[in-house]
Design an enzyme around this catalytic site. Structure first.
Site, mmCIF file in Angstrom:
data_model
loop_
_atom_site.group_PDB
_atom_site.id
_atom_site.type_symbol
_atom_site.label_atom_id
_atom_site.label_comp_id
_atom_site.label_asym_id
_atom_site.label_seq_id
_atom_site.Cartn_x
_atom_site.Cartn_y
_atom_site.Cartn_z
ATOM 1 N N GLU A 31 0.151 -3.209 4.629
ATOM 2 C CA GLU A 31 -0.953 -2.253 4.745
ATOM 3 C C GLU A 31 -1.020 -1.573 6.108
ATOM 4 O OE1 GLU A 31 -3.569 -0.758 3.690
ATOM 5 O OE2 GLU A 31 -3.954 -1.539 1.683
ATOM 6 N N ASP A 32 -1.454 -0.316 6.117
ATOM 7 C CA ASP A 32 -1.677 0.389 7.381
ATOM 8 C C ASP A 32 -3.162 0.490 7.722
ATOM 9 O OD1 ASP A 32 -2.202 2.244 5.270
ATOM 10 O OD2 ASP A 32 -2.179 3.850 6.769
ATOM 11 N N LYS A 90 -11.062 -1.754 -1.745
ATOM 12 C CA LYS A 90 -10.773 -2.419 -0.474
ATOM 13 C C LYS A 90 -11.978 -2.193 0.448
ATOM 14 C CE LYS A 90 -5.915 -1.109 -1.063
ATOM 15 N NZ LYS A 90 -4.790 -0.279 -0.572
ATOM 16 N N ASP A 147 0.878 -1.159 0.000
ATOM 17 C CA ASP A 147 0.000 0.000 0.000
ATOM 18 C C ASP A 147 0.928 1.225 0.000
ATOM 19 O OD1 ASP A 147 -2.338 1.616 0.384
ATOM 20 O OD2 ASP A 147 -1.772 1.772 2.496
ATOM 21 N N LEU A 148 0.410 2.384 -0.285
ATOM 22 C CA LEU A 148 1.253 3.587 -0.367
ATOM 23 C C LEU A 148 1.013 4.537 0.819
ATOM 24 C CD1 LEU A 148 3.133 5.593 -1.819
ATOM 25 C CD2 LEU A 148 1.223 6.188 -3.320
ATOM 26 N N ASP A 149 -0.181 5.131 0.846
ATOM 27 C CA ASP A 149 -0.482 6.139 1.871
ATOM 28 C C ASP A 149 -0.406 5.526 3.279
ATOM 29 O OD1 ASP A 149 -1.152 8.204 -0.052
ATOM 30 O OD2 ASP A 149 -3.019 7.125 -0.414
ATOM 31 N N SER A 177 -2.450 0.759 -4.286
ATOM 32 C CA SER A 177 -3.047 1.905 -3.598
ATOM 33 C C SER A 177 -4.390 2.248 -4.211
ATOM 34 C CB SER A 177 -2.129 3.124 -3.713
ATOM 35 O OG SER A 177 -2.802 4.284 -3.238
ATOM 36 N N ALA A 178 -5.357 2.562 -3.361
ATOM 37 C CA ALA A 178 -6.687 2.962 -3.830
ATOM 38 C C ALA A 178 -6.685 4.391 -4.361
ATOM 39 C CB ALA A 178 -7.691 2.841 -2.689
ATOM 40 N N THR A 221 1.264 10.184 3.897
ATOM 41 C CA THR A 221 0.105 10.804 3.253
ATOM 42 C C THR A 221 -1.248 10.365 3.831
ATOM 43 O OG1 THR A 221 0.602 9.225 1.526
ATOM 44 C CG2 THR A 221 1.033 11.549 1.041
ATOM 45 N N LYS A 281 -9.214 5.157 6.111
ATOM 46 C CA LYS A 281 -7.929 4.675 5.589
ATOM 47 C C LYS A 281 -8.137 3.516 4.620
ATOM 48 C CE LYS A 281 -5.011 6.223 9.386
ATOM 49 N NZ LYS A 281 -4.191 5.810 10.546
HETATM 50 C C1 G6P Z 1 -5.913 5.646 -0.152
HETATM 51 C C2 G6P Z 1 -5.992 6.369 1.157
HETATM 52 C C3 G6P Z 1 -7.376 6.916 1.372
HETATM 53 C C4 G6P Z 1 -7.823 7.721 0.155
HETATM 54 C C5 G6P Z 1 -7.829 6.822 -1.055
HETATM 55 C C6 G6P Z 1 -8.284 7.537 -2.320
HETATM 56 O O1 G6P Z 1 -6.532 4.424 0.000
HETATM 57 O O2 G6P Z 1 -5.662 5.500 2.222
HETATM 58 O O3 G6P Z 1 -7.361 7.740 2.511
HETATM 59 O O4 G6P Z 1 -9.123 8.248 0.354
HETATM 60 O O5 G6P Z 1 -6.513 6.330 -1.240
HETATM 61 O O6 G6P Z 1 -7.351 8.513 -2.656
HETATM 62 P P1 G6P Z 1 -7.562 9.589 -3.813
HETATM 63 O O7 G6P Z 1 -6.213 10.212 -3.937
HETATM 64 O O8 G6P Z 1 -7.949 8.817 -5.042
HETATM 65 O O9 G6P Z 1 -8.629 10.503 -3.369
HETATM 66 MG MG MG Z 2 -2.792 3.198 3.483
#
Ligand code: G6P
Ligand code: MG
Length: 214
Positions: free
Chosen positions: A168-169, A144, A8-10, A113-114, A16, A44
């Site tokens: 993942e966090d 997810k 996962d990224l954020d 990442s979503a 982030t 998240k």
């Molecule tokens: C990740 C983050 C979420 C965020 C989602 C969509 O999964 O953990 O907090 O809402 O991405 O991000 P975006 O940049 O597409 O709004």
């Molecule tokens: Mg995350």
């Protein structure tokens, strides 16, 4: 033995998760929507519109589709503004070492990442070229906690899910990894991420060699 790591990224590679929170909070404050870190925990890993739905439900506010679109776009504008300042220095400590360790072991590296901003953020962080495959969230059917994004990455890497480790966090992210039939490493609070096979305080505590037997 594992053949791929899917990150996962954020909140895993950089801070982030907090940047998303501050962007939502700024919008929520402007709209008089009660919103705090506790509610944010449910956001998240959740996609943009679903995140807004959670905020609105918690605030007991009903809006039209157009109004929701506008609020989601406003939040994204704040987020995009914030990540324009990101540099490779914003990588969490240990990330470069983890990616090198994995590469040295011949593991495939994927990103799940979503976020629709994931590719731009990876560029800012200077690590886009380190991944064999980066999922495009816009092309994933179910968000997810559905397993879709992790299965998409595994298929693109050509590695069976049982040979993948997801990192993942988010509770929704750990659920997605487990439902994909992969091993899950949770990054953060062990109670929140109880479904993970192992939980680490942060990515710096991730010793790839200790997890991946030869
Ligand atoms: C990740 C983050 C979420 C965020 C989602 C969509 O999964 O953990 O907090 O809402 O991405 O991000 P975006 O940049 O597409 O709004
Ligand atoms: Mg995350």
């Amino acid at each position: 033995p594992a053949q791929a790591l899917i990150f996962d990224l954020d909140g895993v590679l950089t801070d982030t998760a907090q940047t998303h929170y501050r962007a939502w909070k700024r919008m929520a404050d402007e709209e008089g929507l009660p919103f705090d870190q506790h509610v944010n925990e449910q956001l998240k890993g959740v996609d943009r519109m679903s995140s807004l739905e959670i905020i609105l439900r918690h605030a007991g506010r009903t809006l039209s589709a157009e109004q929701k679109q506008a609020l989601a776009e406003r939040k994204n504008g704040y987020y995009v503004e914030a990540i324009a300042e990101v540099t490779p220095k914003d990588l969490f400590p240990g990330v470069a070492r983890v990616l090198e360790q994995a590469r040295a072991r011949g593991l495939k590296l994927g990103l799940a990442s979503a976020s629709r901003n994931a590719a731009a953020l990876l560029d800012r962080l200077g690590i886009a070229g380190r991944f064999d495959y980066i999922a495009d969230a816009a092309r994933i059917d179910r968000a997810k906690p559905a397993p879709d994004i992790f299965l998409d990455v595994a298929a693109a890497l050509g590695v069976a899910p049982a040979r993948c480790i997801g990192i993942e966090d988010a509770a929704a992210g750990v659920a997605a990894i487990k439902s994909a039939g992969m091993a899950a490493i949770g990054i953060g609070d062990a109670t929140t991420l109880a479904q993970a096979d192992a939980c680490l305080a942060d990515i710096a505590a991730f010793d790839v060699d200790a997890f991946v037997s030869p």
